[in-house]
Structure formats: C-alpha cells, structure tokens
Motif scaffolding. Structure first.
Motif, PDB file in Angstrom:
ATOM      1  N   ASN A 191      66.238  47.663 -24.357  1.00  0.00           N
ATOM      2  CA  ASN A 191      66.872  48.936 -23.995  1.00  0.00           C
ATOM      3  C   ASN A 191      67.060  49.827 -25.228  1.00  0.00           C
ATOM      4  OD1 ASN A 191      67.028  48.099 -21.331  1.00  0.00           O
ATOM      5  ND2 ASN A 191      69.153  47.439 -21.470  1.00  0.00           N
ATOM      6  N   ASP A 192      67.437  49.214 -26.336  1.00  0.00           N
ATOM      7  CA  ASP A 192      67.604  49.976 -27.582  1.00  0.00           C
ATOM      8  C   ASP A 192      66.264  50.529 -28.063  1.00  0.00           C
ATOM      9  OD1 ASP A 192      70.298  49.424 -27.534  1.00  0.00           O
ATOM     10  OD2 ASP A 192      70.199  47.820 -29.031  1.00  0.00           O
ATOM     11  N   LEU A 193      65.223  49.723 -27.926  1.00  0.00           N
ATOM     12  CA  LEU A 193      63.880  50.151 -28.340  1.00  0.00           C
ATOM     13  C   LEU A 193      63.463  51.398 -27.565  1.00  0.00           C
ATOM     14  CD1 LEU A 193      60.776  47.837 -28.737  1.00  0.00           C
ATOM     15  CD2 LEU A 193      60.630  49.884 -27.336  1.00  0.00           C
ATOM     16  N   VAL A 194      63.647  51.370 -26.259  1.00  0.00           N
ATOM     17  CA  VAL A 194      63.235  52.500 -25.423  1.00  0.00           C
ATOM     18  C   VAL A 194      64.059  53.745 -25.726  1.00  0.00           C
ATOM     19  CG1 VAL A 194      63.113  53.365 -23.054  1.00  0.00           C
ATOM     20  CG2 VAL A 194      62.343  51.041 -23.575  1.00  0.00           C
ATOM     21  N   SER A 195      65.371  53.582 -25.844  1.00  0.00           N
ATOM     22  CA  SER A 195      66.235  54.750 -26.063  1.00  0.00           C
ATOM     23  C   SER A 195      65.966  55.417 -27.409  1.00  0.00           C
ATOM     24  CB  SER A 195      67.710  54.360 -25.951  1.00  0.00           C
ATOM     25  OG  SER A 195      68.082  53.454 -26.973  1.00  0.00           O
ATOM     26  N   ALA A 196      65.417  54.645 -28.364  1.00  0.00           N
ATOM     27  CA  ALA A 196      65.118  55.201 -29.688  1.00  0.00           C
ATOM     28  C   ALA A 196      63.672  55.686 -29.815  1.00  0.00           C
ATOM     29  CB  ALA A 196      65.391  54.147 -30.765  1.00  0.00           C
ATOM     30  N   ASP A 197      62.870  55.506 -28.774  1.00  0.00           N
ATOM     31  CA  ASP A 197      61.448  55.836 -28.835  1.00  0.00           C
ATOM     32  C   ASP A 197      61.251  57.338 -28.628  1.00  0.00           C
ATOM     33  OD1 ASP A 197      58.705  55.994 -28.679  1.00  0.00           O
ATOM     34  OD2 ASP A 197      58.491  54.353 -27.236  1.00  0.00           O
ATOM     35  N   GLU A 198      60.811  58.029 -29.667  1.00  0.00           N
ATOM     36  CA  GLU A 198      60.646  59.476 -29.595  1.00  0.00           C
ATOM     37  C   GLU A 198      59.413  59.901 -28.808  1.00  0.00           C
ATOM     38  OE1 GLU A 198      60.720  60.940 -33.571  1.00  0.00           O
ATOM     39  OE2 GLU A 198      62.866  60.525 -33.844  1.00  0.00           O
ATOM     40  N   ARG A 199      58.622  58.935 -28.369  1.00  0.00           N
ATOM     41  CA  ARG A 199      57.442  59.263 -27.565  1.00  0.00           C
ATOM     42  C   ARG A 199      57.783  59.495 -26.100  1.00  0.00           C
ATOM     43  NH1 ARG A 199      54.088  53.924 -28.719  1.00  0.00           N
ATOM     44  NH2 ARG A 199      56.189  53.144 -28.284  1.00  0.00           N
ATOM     45  N   VAL A 200      59.032  59.162 -25.719  1.00  0.00           N
ATOM     46  CA  VAL A 200      59.356  59.144 -24.297  1.00  0.00           C
ATOM     47  C   VAL A 200      60.700  59.796 -24.007  1.00  0.00           C
ATOM     48  CG1 VAL A 200      58.068  56.980 -24.027  1.00  0.00           C
ATOM     49  CG2 VAL A 200      60.558  56.906 -24.346  1.00  0.00           C
ATOM     50  N   THR A 201      60.896  60.099 -22.722  1.00  0.00           N
ATOM     51  CA  THR A 201      62.201  60.410 -22.172  1.00  0.00           C
ATOM     52  C   THR A 201      62.525  59.301 -21.178  1.00  0.00           C
ATOM     53  OG1 THR A 201      61.784  62.783 -22.349  1.00  0.00           O
ATOM     54  CG2 THR A 201      63.562  62.099 -20.876  1.00  0.00           C
ATOM     55  N   SER A 202      63.748  58.790 -21.205  1.00  0.00           N
ATOM     56  CA  SER A 202      64.066  57.663 -20.328  1.00  0.00           C
ATOM     57  C   SER A 202      65.424  57.837 -19.674  1.00  0.00           C
ATOM     58  CB  SER A 202      64.042  56.352 -21.124  1.00  0.00           C
ATOM     59  OG  SER A 202      65.069  56.328 -22.096  1.00  0.00           O
ATOM     60  N   ILE A 203      65.581  57.150 -18.549  1.00  0.00           N
ATOM     61  CA  ILE A 203      66.856  57.116 -17.854  1.00  0.00           C
ATOM     62  C   ILE A 203      67.011  55.743 -17.210  1.00  0.00           C
ATOM     63  CG2 ILE A 203      65.837  58.130 -15.758  1.00  0.00           C
ATOM     64  CD1 ILE A 203      68.586  59.409 -15.226  1.00  0.00           C
ATOM     65  N   MET A 204      68.211  55.179 -17.320  1.00  0.00           N
ATOM     66  CA  MET A 204      68.503  53.904 -16.675  1.00  0.00           C
ATOM     67  C   MET A 204      69.204  54.186 -15.358  1.00  0.00           C
ATOM     68  SD  MET A 204      69.780  51.540 -19.865  1.00  0.00           S
ATOM     69  CE  MET A 204      69.751  50.046 -18.871  1.00  0.00           C
ATOM     70  N   LEU A 205      68.655  53.640 -14.284  1.00  0.00           N
ATOM     71  CA  LEU A 205      69.202  53.862 -12.953  1.00  0.00           C
ATOM     72  C   LEU A 205      69.943  52.603 -12.475  1.00  0.00           C
ATOM     73  CD1 LEU A 205      66.026  55.490 -11.366  1.00  0.00           C
ATOM     74  CD2 LEU A 205      68.017  56.674 -12.336  1.00  0.00           C
ATOM     75  N   PRO A 206      71.162  52.761 -11.942  1.00  0.00           N
ATOM     76  CA  PRO A 206      71.923  51.600 -11.472  1.00  0.00           C
ATOM     77  C   PRO A 206      71.481  51.152 -10.085  1.00  0.00           C
ATOM     78  CG  PRO A 206      73.228  53.573 -11.180  1.00  0.00           C
ATOM     79  CD  PRO A 206      71.951  54.012 -11.854  1.00  0.00           C
ATOM     80  N   ILE A 207      70.197  50.860  -9.954  1.00  0.00           N
ATOM     81  CA  ILE A 207      69.616  50.393  -8.701  1.00  0.00           C
ATOM     82  C   ILE A 207      69.306  48.917  -8.846  1.00  0.00           C
ATOM     83  CG2 ILE A 207      67.601  50.568  -7.179  1.00  0.00           C
ATOM     84  CD1 ILE A 207      67.488  53.530  -7.903  1.00  0.00           C
ATOM     85  N   ALA A 208      69.761  48.123  -7.859  1.00  0.00           N
ATOM     86  CA  ALA A 208      69.570  46.674  -7.903  1.00  0.00           C
ATOM     87  C   ALA A 208      70.097  46.130  -9.235  1.00  0.00           C
ATOM     88  CB  ALA A 208      68.118  46.307  -7.650  1.00  0.00           C
ATOM     89  N   ASP A 209      69.240  45.464 -10.027  1.00  0.00           N
ATOM     90  CA  ASP A 209      69.697  44.892 -11.302  1.00  0.00           C
ATOM     91  C   ASP A 209      69.390  45.815 -12.473  1.00  0.00           C
ATOM     92  OD1 ASP A 209      70.881  42.976 -12.912  1.00  0.00           O
ATOM     93  OD2 ASP A 209      69.003  41.910 -13.266  1.00  0.00           O
ATOM     94  N   GLY A 210      69.262  47.110 -12.186  1.00  0.00           N
ATOM     95  CA  GLY A 210      68.969  48.091 -13.228  1.00  0.00           C
ATOM     96  C   GLY A 210      67.493  48.388 -13.295  1.00  0.00           C
ATOM     97  N   LEU A 211      67.127  49.639 -13.153  1.00  0.00           N
ATOM     98  CA  LEU A 211      65.740  50.063 -13.214  1.00  0.00           C
ATOM     99  C   LEU A 211      65.649  51.220 -14.206  1.00  0.00           C
ATOM    100  CD1 LEU A 211      62.907  49.597 -11.819  1.00  0.00           C
ATOM    101  CD2 LEU A 211      63.462  51.597 -10.439  1.00  0.00           C
ATOM    102  N   THR A 212      64.876  51.029 -15.262  1.00  0.00           N
ATOM    103  CA  THR A 212      64.707  52.082 -16.266  1.00  0.00           C
ATOM    104  C   THR A 212      63.420  52.842 -15.990  1.00  0.00           C
ATOM    105  OG1 THR A 212      65.921  50.856 -17.950  1.00  0.00           O
ATOM    106  CG2 THR A 212      64.456  52.592 -18.723  1.00  0.00           C
TER     107      THR A 212
END
Length: 217
Positions: A191-212
């Motif tokens: 999760n830290d890797l994705v949130s720090a990745d400047e190549r992307v925009t991301s959002i974590m959704l509280p669906i089931a066990d978490g879907l990013t």
C-alpha cells in the motif's frame, strides 16, 4: 459479507441494494465452498463481482489480465464486462481449482474469451507481450508477490489503464498498529509503494476486504 470492519447491518443493506449475481455465479460460489473448504474465502464477494464487471464496461477493456483465478468467479465477472473483441488472460498455479473455473466459463459462455496460463505468475507474466497494452488488470493472489505483479503489469499497462488489487485492508488490520503478522506487513508495504508511486493515481475502496484502484498516468 467480507467487509468485517463495517457494521453488519450496513453491510447487509449495501448488498441488498447491489445487483445480485445470476444463477451461474451463485452455483459457482456454492461449489467453491463445498470443494475448497476453508479456502473458499479466497473467492471474491458478490459486490466485488458486480464492480469488476462495471469497471471493465466503463473503461472499455479489450485486453485484460487476472493474476489469481482460483475457481473462476472474478474471471467470469471481468469477461462479462469486456468490450466486443476483448480477451482476458488469467494466471494461476492450480490445475485443480481452475478446472472448476473452466467448467463455469463454459456455462457462462465466456470460455472463448479467456486464455488460462498455469504456472508461477511472476514467471508467466514476463512472457506476456508489452503490445498490445493491458487496459485492465486484477491482482488477487499471494500477497508477498504483489509488488512483483504490480511492476510487471505497470510495464504492460496502457496510459489510462487500471490495476485493481484485492485484500488491501486485511479486515481492517492494516490500520491497527498492534497487528504485525507477515501478511499484514506485506500488504502495508505494498500500500505504501502504491501511494508513493508518481506514475499513478490510486484510491483504496472499503469494499469486501479492501480493493485498491490504480490508474496509470
């Protein structure tokens, strides 16, 4: 209901107001529980299935990839959302579990859209051509290798393409500093890797066990 960090009544309300799975997906869920026992929790939830189909439809996916197929529920949902002429490449290590998937792909009339590749996904993904680019990918496999799958898919993902990653909340344990088991540590690092990745925009959704949801710039 997989969303254990929600009030159960809220969770049931959400499910009651989400498009229900059809008879094929219901039958697959039952057979998965009967055949795989404790492993059945690896199957995505019905609300996730509806979301996968909708996202595939919204992004007009033609070249989709799934890492971790299990008994085929998520692959059916993805395949049903593909644009005309689209295809889904699935990666899994189990001939036994994907044999169930193959039967249900036939029942759902999506078998001709799916290319199943058996073997360690980190190895088989490297065989996937860079062109045509991947429009949509779903990762739901061994957590330790999430960063590996992510990087291999990013190399093949089209600009504007999406990667969806399951189990990124770990029943809410990622937010509990007292929890320090191996799986949670791996997911926190991912999760830290994705949130720090400047190549992307991301959002974590509280669906089931978490879907990013991750979109490549």
């Amino acid at each position: 209901m997989k969303t254990t960090y929600l009030d159960p009544a809220v969770g049931q309300y959400l499910l009651a107001h989400t498009t229900l799975p059809d008879e094929i997906l219901d039958a697959l869920a039952v057979e998965t529980r009967e055949t795989t026992g404790d492993r059945a929790g690896m199957q995505i939830s019905p609300d996730q299935g509806s979301l996968l189909t909708m996202i595939a439809q919204l992004c007009g996916a033609r070249n989709a990839v799934e890492v971790g197929t299990f008994t085929g529920y998520s692959s059916i949902c993805l395949a049903r959302g593909l644009a005309p002429g689209g295809g889904l490449t699935c990666f899994d290590v189990s001939e036994e579990w994907t044999a169930i998937a193959r039967r249900y792909w036939e029942k759902a009339q999506v078998a001709e859209l799916i290319d199943l590749r058996i073997g360690p996904a980190a190895e088989r993904l490297r065989e996937l051509p860079v062109h045509p680019a991947v429009d949509l990918a779903f990762i739901d496999a061994d957590k330790v290798n999430y960063p590996v799958y992510y990087e291999l898919l990013m190399e093949r993902l089209a600009p504007g393409g999406l990667i969806l990653v399951d189990n990124t909340l770990q029943r809410g344990r990622v937010a509990d500093p007292s929890v320090d088991d191996e799986t949670v540590r791996h997911i926190r690092a991912f999760n830290d890797l994705v949130s720090a990745d400047e190549r992307v925009t991301s959002i974590m959704l509280p669906i089931a066990d978490g879907l990013t949801m991750i979109r490549k710039h």
